[in-house]
Design a protein around this motif. Structure first.
Motif, PDB file in Angstrom:
ATOM      1  N   VAL A  81      46.673  82.483 -44.711  1.00 37.43           N
ATOM      2  CA  VAL A  81      47.316  82.856 -46.043  1.00 37.43           C
ATOM      3  C   VAL A  81      46.644  82.294 -47.197  1.00 37.43           C
ATOM      4  O   VAL A  81      46.318  83.020 -48.138  1.00 37.43           O
ATOM      5  CB  VAL A  81      48.869  82.332 -46.062  1.00 37.43           C
ATOM      6  N   GLN A  82      46.067  81.335 -47.097  1.00 37.55           N
ATOM      7  CA  GLN A  82      45.281  80.530 -48.272  1.00 37.55           C
ATOM      8  C   GLN A  82      43.864  81.301 -48.424  1.00 37.55           C
ATOM      9  O   GLN A  82      43.482  81.758 -49.709  1.00 37.55           O
ATOM     10  CB  GLN A  82      45.145  79.131 -48.161  1.00 37.55           C
ATOM     11  N   GLU A  83      43.430  81.815 -47.460  1.00 38.62           N
ATOM     12  CA  GLU A  83      42.176  82.542 -47.336  1.00 38.62           C
ATOM     13  C   GLU A  83      42.451  83.831 -48.285  1.00 38.62           C
ATOM     14  O   GLU A  83      41.752  84.304 -49.068  1.00 38.62           O
ATOM     15  CB  GLU A  83      41.454  82.795 -46.092  1.00 38.62           C
ATOM     16  N   ALA A  84      43.654  84.505 -47.849  1.00 42.18           N
ATOM     17  CA  ALA A  84      43.775  85.902 -48.519  1.00 42.18           C
ATOM     18  C   ALA A  84      44.207  85.732 -49.901  1.00 42.18           C
ATOM     19  O   ALA A  84      43.545  86.527 -50.754  1.00 42.18           O
ATOM     20  CB  ALA A  84      44.968  86.443 -47.732  1.00 42.18           C
ATOM     21  N   VAL A  85      44.744  84.569 -50.115  1.00 44.39           N
ATOM     22  CA  VAL A  85      45.232  84.355 -51.633  1.00 44.39           C
ATOM     23  C   VAL A  85      43.913  83.712 -52.577  1.00 44.39           C
ATOM     24  O   VAL A  85      43.462  84.481 -53.465  1.00 44.39           O
ATOM     25  CB  VAL A  85      46.237  83.179 -52.097  1.00 44.39           C
ATOM     26  N   ASP A  86      43.031  83.215 -51.909  1.00 44.94           N
ATOM     27  CA  ASP A  86      41.767  82.911 -52.415  1.00 44.94           C
ATOM     28  C   ASP A  86      40.694  83.939 -52.627  1.00 44.94           C
ATOM     29  O   ASP A  86      40.179  84.173 -53.787  1.00 44.94           O
ATOM     30  CB  ASP A  86      40.945  81.832 -51.631  1.00 44.94           C
ATOM     31  N   GLU A  87      40.767  85.021 -51.735  1.00 43.51           N
ATOM     32  CA  GLU A  87      40.059  86.211 -51.904  1.00 43.51           C
ATOM     33  C   GLU A  87      40.395  86.836 -53.218  1.00 43.51           C
ATOM     34  O   GLU A  87      39.678  87.383 -53.771  1.00 43.51           O
ATOM     35  CB  GLU A  87      40.165  87.060 -50.729  1.00 43.51           C
ATOM     36  N   VAL A  88      41.731  86.878 -53.417  1.00 39.22           N
ATOM     37  CA  VAL A  88      42.263  87.498 -54.719  1.00 39.22           C
ATOM     38  C   VAL A  88      41.967  86.930 -55.856  1.00 39.22           C
ATOM     39  O   VAL A  88      41.321  87.226 -56.976  1.00 39.22           O
ATOM     40  CB  VAL A  88      43.745  87.993 -54.655  1.00 39.22           C
ATOM     41  N   ASP A  89      41.877  85.465 -55.927  1.00 32.95           N
ATOM     42  CA  ASP A  89      41.552  84.564 -57.076  1.00 32.95           C
ATOM     43  C   ASP A  89      40.069  84.870 -57.299  1.00 32.95           C
ATOM     44  O   ASP A  89      40.043  84.533 -58.426  1.00 32.95           O
ATOM     45  CB  ASP A  89      42.119  83.085 -56.736  1.00 32.95           C
ATOM     46  N   GLU A  90      39.227  84.721 -56.432  1.00 35.71           N
ATOM     47  CA  GLU A  90      37.797  84.713 -56.586  1.00 35.71           C
ATOM     48  C   GLU A  90      37.729  86.178 -57.298  1.00 35.71           C
ATOM     49  O   GLU A  90      36.302  86.221 -57.988  1.00 35.71           O
ATOM     50  CB  GLU A  90      37.221  84.865 -55.359  1.00 35.71           C
TER      51      GLU A  90
END
Length: 409
Positions: free
Chosen positions: A172-181
């Protein structure tokens, strides 16, 4: 089945020796001492007591599978086995404490395992390598295991560590981080915009796949991951929905910017093509003009076809030339001898001289019948003037017979 019976008899004898009968409803008094032989996986060990080796399934704790016949190795399963190996080495002394049911369907002894008064079942949960599990009617060790699991969740350990790639929180965090980046500002360079659009599309795909995983987790299904994150599934899903929306907006914005640049470039290209076409046309016209000038300078007068001679009338057939007859001698008027002067009379008045008589009319002959023919102007005799020709001569005229030709007398 024979082994199970022997194990049960041995266990009953041990419990009887300690003052507790098998099947006693007072589980707190039901315990035996044993020695660790080996760790089988994260929640199962093999022990030896009273000369017998028995498999022991730790109560109220469930760890990821590593040796289940119908499931793949689960996330952190090997790590849970390694951690239990650190807690219980072969030869360690442990105490087994029981609940209402003493064995499971696999003939494993169900127990809480203590080492130096530390409940190993809870230690596994505290490290994040297992979750609390209730398999009724045994719930004796459920409260301490649940408390340990809450501690692991709060600290983000093991299954609740969002930096371990295989865990659900990590995904979940990886998916959110991809968007934040992706950031909030669009790049200016075209190539960077294309990369940003591709990254945003990939972020959408990853977030959607992770959300599908979350939605597939059912706490009622077997497998630790279905039961480990029950209270967290709602928050996970909401985080992923927000990430998907943000990434989709970025895809739309980036593609819109790329389209504007493409349209501007296309307009520039078309304008450049028009300019190039105009320039080429000017060059072609210039070259054509120069070629025309060069041809004009180098042009030799083209040979003109000789004009066809005007058709000459065929000469009229001439009669056979006969020697022209010599012109007949023009008869001269017979010179009359001047009359002899009369004897001078007495002086008398001088008679006025009368002009010479006009020649006789042209009748084809002289007045005496033997005259000269009446010749026309084209038959001019030498030295004579035709009577119709204008002249300034006013003196006496001598005419040829016919009266048409004259000359001064």
């Amino acid at each position: 089945m024979k082994t199970f019976v022997l194990a049960s008899v041995s266990l009953i004898g041990l419990l009887a020796g300690s003052g507790c009968a098998a099947g006693s409803s007072a589980p707190n008094d039901s315990s035996v001492d044993a020695q660790v032989v080996e760790v089988i996986d994260g929640d199962t060990i093999r022990v030896e007591y009273a000369g017998e080796r028995q498999s022991v399934r730790l109560l109220n704790i469930d760890t990821p599978e590593t040796k289940h016949p119908d499931r793949d190795v689960e996330c952190l399963g090997p790590e849970a086995s390694d951690y239990l190996n650190e807690l219980l080495a072969p030869g360690d002394s442990v105490r087994l404490e029981f609940d209402e049911e003493r064995t499971d369907r696999y003939d494993r002894i169900l127990a809480g395992v203590f080492k130096d008064d530390d409940l190993i079942n809870a230690a596994i949960a505290r490290a994040g390598f297992g979750i609390a599990a209730y398999f009724e009617p045994n719930d004796r060790f459920l409260p301490p295991v649940q408390e340990a699991q809450a501690e692991a969740e709060s600290a983000g350990r093991g299954l609740f560590n969002d930096s371990l790639p295989c865990t659900v929180p990590s995904q979940v965090q990886e998916a959110v981080d991809e968007v934040d980046e992706l950031g909030t500002e669009l790049p200016e360079e075209y190539e960077a915009l294309e990369e940003s659009a591709a990254s945003a599309a990939a972020a959408v795909l990853l977030a959607e796949e992770t959300r599908d995983l979350i939605l597939s987790l059912d706490p009622d299904e077997p497998g630790i991951h279905h039961r480990a994150y029950g209270p967290l599934l709602g928050p996970f899903e909401r985080r992923l929905d927000r990430a998907i929306t943000t990434a989709e907006e970025r895809v739309s914005e980036t593609k819109g910017e790329i389209q504007e640049i493409d349209e501007a470039r296309e307009a520039e290209r078309e304008a450049a093509e028009r300019q190039e076409s105009a320039r080429e046309e000017v060059e072609r016209q210039k070259a054509a003009d120069q070629a025309a000038e060069e041809r004009e300078r180098n042009r030799q007068p083209a040979p003109q076809p000789a004009p066809a001679p005007a058709p000459q009338p065929a000469p009229a057939p001439q009669p056979t030339q006969q020697p022209a007859p010599a012109p007949a001698p023009v008869p001269q008027p017979t010179q009359q001898p001047a009359p002899a002067p009369a004897p001078a009379p007495a002086p008398a008045p001088q008679r006025t001289q009368q002009p010479a008589p006009a020649p006789a009319p042209n009748n084809g002959s002289s007045g005496g019948g033997g005259g000269t023919p009446n010749l026309g102007p084209s038959d001019r005799p030498a030295g004579y003037t035709h009577r119709n020709e204008p002249t300034n001569y006013t003196g006496p005229r001598c005419f040829l017979p016919g009266g048409n030709w004259w000359k001064p007398c």
